[in-house]
Design an enzyme around this catalytic site. Structure first.
Site, PDB file in Angstrom:
ATOM      1  N   GLU A  40       0.748  -1.186   0.031  1.00 21.15           N
ATOM      2  CA  GLU A  40      -0.090  -0.057  -0.033  1.00 21.15           C
ATOM      3  C   GLU A  40       0.766   1.305   0.119  1.00 21.15           C
ATOM      4  OE1 GLU A  40      -3.039   0.895  -0.161  1.00 21.15           O
ATOM      5  OE2 GLU A  40      -4.338  -0.740   0.299  1.00 21.15           O
ATOM      6  N   ASN A  92     -10.452   5.927   2.400  1.00 22.86           N
ATOM      7  CA  ASN A  92      -9.440   5.661   1.551  1.00 22.86           C
ATOM      8  C   ASN A  92      -9.461   6.679   0.286  1.00 22.86           C
ATOM      9  OD1 ASN A  92      -7.717   3.745   0.277  1.00 22.86           O
ATOM     10  ND2 ASN A  92      -9.052   1.888   1.034  1.00 22.86           N
ATOM     11  N   ASP A 110     -10.053   1.688  -4.154  1.00 26.32           N
ATOM     12  CA  ASP A 110      -8.872   1.811  -3.330  1.00 26.32           C
ATOM     13  C   ASP A 110      -8.115   2.890  -3.168  1.00 26.32           C
ATOM     14  OD1 ASP A 110      -7.167   0.826  -1.332  1.00 26.32           O
ATOM     15  OD2 ASP A 110      -7.401  -1.330  -1.704  1.00 26.32           O
TER      16      ASP A 110
END
Length: 293
Positions: free
Chosen positions: A23, A154, A204
């Site tokens: 991430e 997000n 995301d």
């Protein structure tokens, strides 16, 4: 509505180390390095221009990171927002905006045009209850709750002029925008921009390009969705990994698109490890901001 164009870029894998939950890739234009996290390792990584990989192990789940003017790295951990000194690997607590709330951890975060670290949380309850939030953390460690009642905060990104903030709720399957004051960090009311259809993936992590388009990782669908300012998906970039979690523009001209991935089960039932991918982007990215400390 115009049908989006589809592309299959020539993608390369740029690390050999398998990730669990890759991430938060962030390009450091000063050093030519790319930073990213493995949430569950938990660790931060720095990939140098020559491919060398530095690892900084963390004491708790790592959701996101950002760059600071001083060269420090601001990190969102489950135990709070910390500062990492890459020269010594020393880690110090800046603040703990989430305060150890049950069923919650810091998730996606980015430094905004106001020089503050914007970091959201993920509701870890099963089923989710809507306890996720978005915080604004100032360089002096003070913080404020900006949004509440979310499932998974997000997709933070800002328009090239810094006057529009993008944000997604990846569990709620939508993207929203806010008018943004780049000096004060103040935001306006939410405007619903896009509701993701099942084949578009969960919205995301995200990045902004120099033309003002928003690149959203459609996790579980193996694609990046490039949206215009009106929220229409104008391009679909198909990826060789279903677990694409966040794009980031990098390289000397900001025309390399890096994409972190989380481990994901393939259609045939086998496990595909998380990794870091890259391909040549059709447009330059918007420069990222640094925390004013």
């Amino acid at each position: 509505m115009t049908k989006p164009q589809r592309f299959q870029p020539k993608v390369r894998q740029v690390i050999d180390t398998p990730l669990q939950v890759g991430e938060s890739p962030v390009w450091d234009a000063r050093t030519g390095a790319l930073w990213f996290v493995d949430t569950l390792a938990p660790a931060l990584f720095r990939r140098h221009a020559d491919g060398r990989l530095d690892r900084f192990d963390m004491p708790a789940a790592a959701g996101s990171l950002g760059l600071c003017d001083s060269g420090l790295i601001v990190v969102g951990l489950q135990t709070g927002v910390h500062l990492l000194d890459p020269a010594t690997a020393a880690l110090s607590l800046l603040c703990d905006p989430d305060g150890g709330r049950a069923d919650s951890r810091l998730n996606d975060g980015k430094v905004g045009p106001d020089g503050c670290f914007w970091v959201g949380t993920r509701d870890e309850a099963e089923p989710q209850t809507g306890n996720a939030r978005l915080y604004r953390v100032a360089p002096d460690g003070s913080f404020a709750t900006v949004l509440d009642g979310l499932l998974t905060s997000n997709g933070l990104a800002w328009s090239p002029d810094g006057r529009r903030m993008y944000h997604s709720d990846s569990s709620g399957l939508y993207v929203q925008t806010f008018d943004f004051d780049p000096m004060s960090g103040g935001i306006g009311d939410a405007t619903r921009l896009h509701d993701n259809a099942p084949d578009e993936g969960r919205p995301d992590g995200a990045a902004m390009d120099a033309e003002g388009c928003y690149w959203s990782a459609g996790v579980r669908s193996g694609r990046l969705n490039r949206m215009d300012a009106q929220g229409e998906i104008i391009e679909i970039w198909e990826m060789p990994h279903k677990g694409c979690s966040m794009p980031c523009f990098g390289g000397p001209d900001l025309r390399t698109l890096y994409v972190t991935c989380l481990h994901m089960t393939r259609d045939d039932g086998t496990m595909q490890p998380g990794t870091l991918l890259a391909f040549d982007a059709p447009v330059a990215g918007a420069p990222v901001h640094r925390m004013a400390l």
